[in-house]
Design a protein around this motif. Sequence first.
Motif, mmCIF file in Angstrom:
data_model
loop_
_atom_site.group_PDB
_atom_site.id
_atom_site.type_symbol
_atom_site.label_atom_id
_atom_site.label_comp_id
_atom_site.label_asym_id
_atom_site.label_seq_id
_atom_site.Cartn_x
_atom_site.Cartn_y
_atom_site.Cartn_z
ATOM 1 N N ILE A 170 0.837 -1.196 0.000
ATOM 2 C CA ILE A 170 0.000 0.000 0.000
ATOM 3 C C ILE A 170 0.879 1.254 0.000
ATOM 4 N N TYR A 171 1.974 1.194 0.750
ATOM 5 C CA TYR A 171 2.884 2.342 0.798
ATOM 6 C C TYR A 171 3.375 2.698 -0.606
ATOM 7 N N LEU A 172 3.741 1.674 -1.363
ATOM 8 C CA LEU A 172 4.221 1.942 -2.720
ATOM 9 C C LEU A 172 3.110 2.545 -3.581
ATOM 10 N N GLY A 173 1.873 2.141 -3.320
ATOM 11 C CA GLY A 173 0.736 2.745 -4.020
ATOM 12 C C GLY A 173 0.621 4.234 -3.723
ATOM 13 N N HIS A 174 0.869 4.595 -2.485
ATOM 14 C CA HIS A 174 0.814 6.012 -2.107
ATOM 15 C C HIS A 174 1.925 6.807 -2.787
ATOM 16 N N ILE A 175 3.113 6.220 -2.862
ATOM 17 C CA ILE A 175 4.218 6.896 -3.549
ATOM 18 C C ILE A 175 3.840 7.112 -5.014
ATOM 19 N N ASN A 176 3.250 6.080 -5.597
ATOM 20 C CA ASN A 176 2.858 6.163 -6.998
ATOM 21 C C ASN A 176 1.841 7.281 -7.216
ATOM 22 N N TYR A 177 0.928 7.431 -6.251
ATOM 23 C CA TYR A 177 -0.069 8.498 -6.342
ATOM 24 C C TYR A 177 0.616 9.868 -6.369
#
Lengths: 300, 351
Positions: free
Chosen positions: A58-65
Amino acid sequence: MDKVGIPRNIFYYYDKDIVETFLSELKIPYIVSPHTNKKILEDGLKLASDEMCLSFKIYLGHINYLKDKCDYVFVPRMCNLGSDNQMCTNFMSAYDIVNNLFDIKILNYDIDYDSKHFLKKGLFKIANELKCPSGKIRKAYKVALKTYKDKKKREISINEGNLKNNKIKILIVGHPYNVYDDFIGSSIIKYLKQNDVEVIFSDRFDSEITNKLSKKISKELYFKFSKENIGSIIYAKDKIDGVIFLSTFPCAPDSLVTEITERSIDIPNINLIIDDNASFAGLETRLESFLDVLKERKND
Amino acid sequence: MTKIAFPYIGDYHVPAKFFIEKALGKEVIMPPKITKKTVEIGNKNSPEFVCSPFKYTLGTLIEALEMGADTLIQLGGGCRYGYYAEVQEKILKDLGYNFEMVNLINNGKPNFLGIYRKLKKISPKISIFKFIYYGFLTSKMVIYMDIIDSYIRENIAFELEEGSFESLKKLMLLDFSKINNFKELKNKFNYYKEEFRKLKVRKPNDFYKVGIIGELYTIMEPASNYYLEKELAKHKIEIKRFTNATYLLFEKKRFVKKNIKHVNIKYKMGADATDNIIRTQYLCDEKYDGIIHIKSSFCTPEIAAMPIISKVASDNNVPVLFFSFDTNTIETGVHTRLEAFYDMLEMRKRK
């Protein structure tokens, strides 16, 4: 002026008050990624390796956002707060993973008390990188620290106050980035509150006290946040009716810590492990029967 | 009477037993080597999603307790390995065993005096002189073993007489366990070094070189990697492996400090993660034909390193094969994937 993006996960729930206040005192514009939504989750799952823990995916998803919405993304590294207070290795590797997987500029500092890298030094470093006038940094740090301490104090007193309540009280034992995340913990907490349960949070106690109390369950444990989590059980044990262990699959410290804790306490408890395709329906059944048990015990 | 036991890791039970017998003067219980049964017992009593070294070592410890051991020694690493001991102690006590657990290294930081104090508890008579003398002697033995081992790894695939290397190594370990001082150890080492050189090998002009990297337990304990090195040797592949006790005890710190500048990594990522990224770059630079990364399932530091290892290797156009071993991994599956990897190496060479 350069804009900073703060991912709302992992480190966020530990340092948000200090970092956000610090940035706004210095008049540095910043955005925080939204609460975890389906898109963020799916992007995270795509970017991450299969075996990473759900929280880190999920953290990587936030970075991607954040990657094309700001000039810098804030990714600290946390190694330890003293040699008996280590972090999970994902906290140590987050920066290097993000730096290798994304083509973005990163705002980073290192917290490693063993090597004398403290928070203050780190914040000063990023302020310098953002070219803030050095006269203002010291004051901003002071304000940030005070805001953080005040907020923490308020949270602790609310949590302590809730312990005196007459309702059924359940202690949620988990890492804040799971407990307060919309995909992982929020629906569980909402469900409990709807069913007239007082929810107590393991991270909202005086960490110095809970850290020491953890020794009653485990003498050799060296993961800081796990120590405080299990210490809170000892701290609150006479006032709570049940414990919910909440973790993500496959959390490394929790795999061992929950095992030893479940074997050491005699409070009713369940262990909820959330993975990529968890559905709330399944969880609801388990929560329901757990609540039934607690209610019966209370009536006896 | 104290009867000491400890988990297996590679062949290091030989120096460990030597040290305990000589320096502490205590009896050592040697449970059977890791078998299917060991894994089964370990699996049954372990938490669900713990990494597999926990399960293997727990299995061995139970077998040792059944044989009468009353003192267990466990080590630790820079990840959750350092916390194994206490959880295993709790599980074993809940099973009803009565014993003393000694965790020589907690939280991943070896501490000379700390180890001495802990051993003193097992054997109050141990003198600091004996501890230091046999400490150094045992370390030297480990270093010699590792030197011989890397020679074996480079050559065993090409031996003319099948099993010649293995049987000679068995003799060597037996002789090593009987030495009394540095001189005898050195003599034995020189003797066996010569003996190994005398073993006939036929290296073709053209063969594949593969580097093995990954998590330390899975690399060093062949039972946990389904005898991967043996399997590779059957395919006539020369193996380069970095992780061994010498590396972990004496070289790791300097290696990372010296080489971290060669890769796009800023920090230590926990356990051997950074080391493995550096090694990937090294293997690419040295024109190895392929890389095999092995680890136990759920090994968090290695999981973090894997995407970066993939990236470094693909930037350099070197193939990487990732294995994540668990106690229920199927051996045939491992062989099939190795077969495919080998075929791919051949295809690349032909191009």
